[in-house]
Design a protein around this motif. Structure first.
Motif, short mmCIF file in Angstrom:
data_model
loop_
_atom_site.label_atom_id
_atom_site.label_comp_id
_atom_site.label_asym_id
_atom_site.label_seq_id
_atom_site.Cartn_x
_atom_site.Cartn_y
_atom_site.Cartn_z
N UNK A 145 51.20 2.22 54.12
CA UNK A 145 52.64 2.43 54.18
C UNK A 145 53.22 1.54 55.27
N UNK A 146 54.20 0.72 54.90
CA UNK A 146 54.85 -0.20 55.82
C UNK A 146 56.26 0.29 56.09
N UNK A 147 56.65 0.31 57.34
CA UNK A 147 58.03 0.62 57.70
C UNK A 147 58.69 -0.69 58.09
N UNK A 148 59.69 -1.09 57.31
CA UNK A 148 60.39 -2.36 57.52
C UNK A 148 61.79 -2.06 58.04
N UNK A 149 62.23 -2.87 59.00
CA UNK A 149 63.57 -2.63 59.53
C UNK A 149 64.34 -3.94 59.65
N UNK A 150 65.63 -3.82 59.48
CA UNK A 150 66.57 -4.91 59.70
C UNK A 150 67.48 -4.48 60.84
N UNK A 151 67.92 -5.43 61.63
CA UNK A 151 68.77 -5.12 62.77
C UNK A 151 69.97 -4.30 62.32
N UNK A 152 70.16 -3.15 62.98
CA UNK A 152 71.33 -2.33 62.72
C UNK A 152 71.29 -1.51 61.44
N UNK A 153 70.15 -1.46 60.76
CA UNK A 153 70.05 -0.70 59.51
C UNK A 153 68.92 0.30 59.60
N UNK A 154 68.96 1.30 58.72
CA UNK A 154 67.87 2.26 58.64
C UNK A 154 66.62 1.58 58.09
N UNK A 155 65.48 2.12 58.45
CA UNK A 155 64.22 1.56 57.99
C UNK A 155 64.03 1.79 56.50
N UNK A 156 63.27 0.88 55.91
CA UNK A 156 62.83 1.04 54.52
C UNK A 156 61.32 1.22 54.56
N UNK A 157 60.81 1.98 53.61
CA UNK A 157 59.37 2.22 53.55
C UNK A 157 58.81 1.65 52.26
N UNK A 158 57.68 1.00 52.39
CA UNK A 158 57.01 0.40 51.25
C UNK A 158 55.59 0.96 51.21
N UNK A 159 55.21 1.51 50.08
CA UNK A 159 53.89 2.10 49.93
C UNK A 159 53.07 1.22 48.97
N UNK A 160 51.89 0.81 49.43
CA UNK A 160 51.02 -0.04 48.62
C UNK A 160 49.71 0.68 48.38
N UNK A 161 49.16 0.49 47.19
CA UNK A 161 47.89 1.11 46.83
C UNK A 161 46.92 0.00 46.41
N UNK A 162 45.75 0.00 47.02
CA UNK A 162 44.75 -1.04 46.76
C UNK A 162 43.43 -0.40 46.32
N UNK A 163 42.81 -0.99 45.30
CA UNK A 163 41.44 -0.60 45.01
C UNK A 163 40.54 -1.53 45.82
N UNK A 164 39.26 -1.38 45.70
CA UNK A 164 38.32 -2.17 46.52
C UNK A 164 38.49 -3.67 46.29
N UNK A 165 38.69 -4.08 45.05
CA UNK A 165 38.85 -5.51 44.74
C UNK A 165 40.12 -6.07 45.38
N UNK A 166 41.22 -5.29 45.36
CA UNK A 166 42.46 -5.74 45.99
C UNK A 166 42.34 -5.83 47.51
N UNK A 167 41.62 -4.88 48.11
CA UNK A 167 41.40 -4.94 49.55
C UNK A 167 40.63 -6.20 49.91
N UNK A 168 39.56 -6.48 49.15
CA UNK A 168 38.76 -7.68 49.41
C UNK A 168 39.60 -8.95 49.22
N UNK A 169 40.44 -8.98 48.20
CA UNK A 169 41.30 -10.13 47.96
C UNK A 169 42.29 -10.31 49.12
N UNK A 170 42.89 -9.22 49.59
CA UNK A 170 43.84 -9.29 50.71
C UNK A 170 43.13 -9.78 51.97
N UNK A 171 41.92 -9.31 52.22
CA UNK A 171 41.16 -9.75 53.39
C UNK A 171 40.82 -11.24 53.30
#
Length: 188
Positions: A145-171
């Motif tokens: 879960x990533x919390x993203x913020x822009x100056x002067x605005x409320x945060x946005x949350x981004x949720x990502x789901x990875x299986x083992x292959x996606x984790x290895x690819x990201x690494x």
């Protein structure tokens, strides 16, 4: 009395340069600074003074010099042919002492990408056995879960789901990025 006025004009010039260069004040122009602060100087002499002070401020700010570094830098500048005068050295030291924190904050704000990553949390979920004692063939899942913020605005949350292959690819991608950075930094 003339020295006091010259010192005030030089300090005002440094503040004007900072307004334009560090604080994005588009109302400050080279012509305005010349007309208001140094009307007696020729355009050529003013431009030389302006460029010298601008270059010195840029060097000082880029290095985020502390007091000792600034003193050494300015001492070296006074010894250079066509370097700075004692009056200019004093004005630069006074300016930097008063403006260092503000300039640094402004430069940091200008260098941030939007949105910025404010927080990151992650976990790995494992599939539990069902009532018959069998597990799902899907395997573990990484949840980020990533919390993203822009100056002067409320945060946005981004949720990502990875299986083992996606984790290895990201690494692998992150390792490629790190290799690229290392190559750039260690160029001969």
């Amino acid at each position: 009395m003339a020295d006091v006025e010259a010192t005030k004009s030089l300090s005002s010039l440094l503040n004007g340069i900072a307004q334009k260069m560090f604080y994005q004040n588009s109302e400050i122009t080279e012509e305005l600074l010349k007309d208001e602060l140094f009307p007696e100087l020729s355009q050529e002499d003013f431009r030389a003074l302006h460029e010298k002070m601008k270059g010195l401020l840029k060097s000082i700010a880029t290095a985020d010099m502390d007091h000792a570094q600034l003193e050494a830098f300015l001492t070296a500048q006074t010894r250079k042919q066509g370097g700075v005068s004692a009056e200019q050295t004093a004005a630069l030291a006074r300016f930097w002492k008063n403006q260092r924190v503000r300039v640094r904050e402004s430069l940091l704000a200008q260098s941030r990408w939007e949105p910025s990553l404010k927080a990151l949390s992650w976990r790995v979920d494992l599939q539990a056995a069902d009532s018959r004692g069998e597990t799902s063939p899907s395997g573990p899942v990484a949840i980020m879960e990533l919390e993203l913020s822009r100056a002067g605005q409320d945060s946005e949350f981004l949720c990502l789901e990875f299986d083992e292959a996606n984790v290895n690819q990201a690494l692998r991608k992150m390792a490629d990025i790190q290799d690229s950075i290392d190559r750039i930094l260690h160029r001969p």
